[in-house]
Design a protein around this motif. Sequence first.
Motif, PDB file in Angstrom:
ATOM      1  N   GLY A   1       0.823  -1.199   0.000  1.00  0.00           N
ATOM      2  CA  GLY A   1       0.000   0.000   0.000  1.00  0.00           C
ATOM      3  C   GLY A   1       0.860   1.252   0.000  1.00  0.00           C
ATOM      4  O   GLY A   1       1.940   1.295   0.601  1.00  0.00           O
ATOM      5  N   VAL A   2       0.385   2.288  -0.695  1.00  0.00           N
ATOM      6  CA  VAL A   2       1.029   3.603  -0.698  1.00  0.00           C
ATOM      7  C   VAL A   2      -0.023   4.621  -0.279  1.00  0.00           C
ATOM      8  O   VAL A   2      -1.042   4.777  -0.961  1.00  0.00           O
ATOM      9  CB  VAL A   2       1.592   3.968  -2.084  1.00  0.00           C
ATOM     10  N   ARG A   3       0.193   5.309   0.828  1.00  0.00           N
ATOM     11  CA  ARG A   3      -0.781   6.263   1.345  1.00  0.00           C
ATOM     12  C   ARG A   3      -0.218   7.676   1.287  1.00  0.00           C
ATOM     13  O   ARG A   3       0.961   7.894   1.571  1.00  0.00           O
ATOM     14  CB  ARG A   3      -1.168   5.917   2.787  1.00  0.00           C
ATOM     15  N   TYR A   4      -1.085   8.615   0.948  1.00  0.00           N
ATOM     16  CA  TYR A   4      -0.664  10.009   0.887  1.00  0.00           C
ATOM     17  C   TYR A   4      -1.895  10.906   0.899  1.00  0.00           C
ATOM     18  O   TYR A   4      -2.998  10.474   0.528  1.00  0.00           O
ATOM     19  CB  TYR A   4       0.168  10.267  -0.372  1.00  0.00           C
ATOM     20  N   PRO A   5      -1.751  12.186   1.306  1.00  0.00           N
ATOM     21  CA  PRO A   5      -2.884  13.112   1.253  1.00  0.00           C
ATOM     22  C   PRO A   5      -3.321  13.312  -0.195  1.00  0.00           C
ATOM     23  O   PRO A   5      -2.487  13.349  -1.113  1.00  0.00           O
ATOM     24  CB  PRO A   5      -2.319  14.404   1.851  1.00  0.00           C
ATOM     25  N   ARG A   6      -4.604  13.446  -0.399  1.00  0.00           N
ATOM     26  CA  ARG A   6      -5.132  13.603  -1.758  1.00  0.00           C
ATOM     27  C   ARG A   6      -4.466  14.793  -2.454  1.00  0.00           C
ATOM     28  O   ARG A   6      -4.392  15.891  -1.927  1.00  0.00           O
ATOM     29  CB  ARG A   6      -6.644  13.806  -1.718  1.00  0.00           C
ATOM     30  N   GLY A   7      -3.975  14.522  -3.657  1.00  0.00           N
ATOM     31  CA  GLY A   7      -3.315  15.553  -4.433  1.00  0.00           C
ATOM     32  C   GLY A   7      -1.854  15.752  -4.111  1.00  0.00           C
ATOM     33  O   GLY A   7      -1.191  16.596  -4.721  1.00  0.00           O
ATOM     34  N   ARG A   8      -1.313  14.974  -3.151  1.00  0.00           N
ATOM     35  CA  ARG A   8       0.099  15.126  -2.756  1.00  0.00           C
ATOM     36  C   ARG A   8       0.788  13.764  -2.758  1.00  0.00           C
ATOM     37  O   ARG A   8       1.208  13.253  -1.718  1.00  0.00           O
ATOM     38  CB  ARG A   8       0.193  15.766  -1.374  1.00  0.00           C
ATOM     39  N   PRO A   9       0.913  13.130  -3.913  1.00  0.00           N
ATOM     40  CA  PRO A   9       1.507  11.776  -3.961  1.00  0.00           C
ATOM     41  C   PRO A   9       2.959  11.727  -3.516  1.00  0.00           C
ATOM     42  O   PRO A   9       3.457  10.648  -3.182  1.00  0.00           O
ATOM     43  CB  PRO A   9       1.348  11.392  -5.438  1.00  0.00           C
ATOM     44  N   HIS A  10       3.654  12.862  -3.523  1.00  0.00           N
ATOM     45  CA  HIS A  10       5.055  12.839  -3.099  1.00  0.00           C
ATOM     46  C   HIS A  10       5.187  12.835  -1.578  1.00  0.00           C
ATOM     47  O   HIS A  10       6.287  12.642  -1.052  1.00  0.00           O
ATOM     48  CB  HIS A  10       5.803  14.038  -3.692  1.00  0.00           C
TER      49      HIS A  10
END
Length: 286
Positions: free
Chosen positions: A95-104
């Motif tokens: 899984g890769v989790r990140y805030p929406r719109g901030r994939p980095h």
Amino acid sequence: MGLHGYLALWCGVFGALALIGYGRSMAGRTRAQRTVTAVGRIERVREPRHGSSPSDGIPVVVTFHDPDTGEEFTVTDDGERAGRITTAWTGREIGVRYPRGRPHAYRLTTDPDGPGRGLGWPNFAVFLVYAGAVVVTAIERGWPWALFGFGGPWAVSGAYHLPGNLRRARRRIDTLESLSTAPGRVVAVLRRVSTDDDGHTSTTVVPVVSFTTREGVAVTAYCETGLPDPAGSYGRDVTIRYAPDDPAVLTLDAEAERRGWRWEMVLNVLTLVAVSATAVVGAVLV
């Protein structure tokens, strides 16, 4: 302000926090609900540097697609900021989790499911409201109310979760009884030295093993238990027992792990019996 005044203040503050949390959840505004979970694939795996910190995880290169835009990203596990992968092989989905719109601003996780609805803190606030009411009632009417007030909910919760916990333990025991074997090697020993408030230091030692399954999958994994003298195990040849359908399930001592899971089943049952008895004693005495 008397005891009831403090209770009203306590319940008012934490009740308001719970309502705010539930309202944010219903509106889809909690941090968990604003977190995107994408499915990533490990493209490359490197062995950890011998002597480095176990907090860094196994160095991997991961590719994933943003579910919202379809754009592809290739990222690396650069230590604690990006999460920690302790078992890795090329082709493994994580899984890769990140805030929406901030994939980095990603974090890697072995849990492919989403982080939920963000109800942990609101539920905890409700528990604090209930705990305050039970404490005040016990002070005014006697300690049996504490036994009944706290033992009852724990008994109900334990009875609800016990069947699932037992099924999970039985599945793990069944898996441990059908493991395959493969030769492996300790390719690194990781160390972390920590100091407590009193100035005492402690060292955490985590060996890292590498092996190739019979299916041809090259696996690198932390091996935190089952290895004698882990601090001096660098370069040692070992025999790995693993699940063919999921090499992340691995052990060096399957029998010891089976005993551990059996004891967990016993402890789950004994805990339920203890809290149920506590609730019954409290109910009788009140």
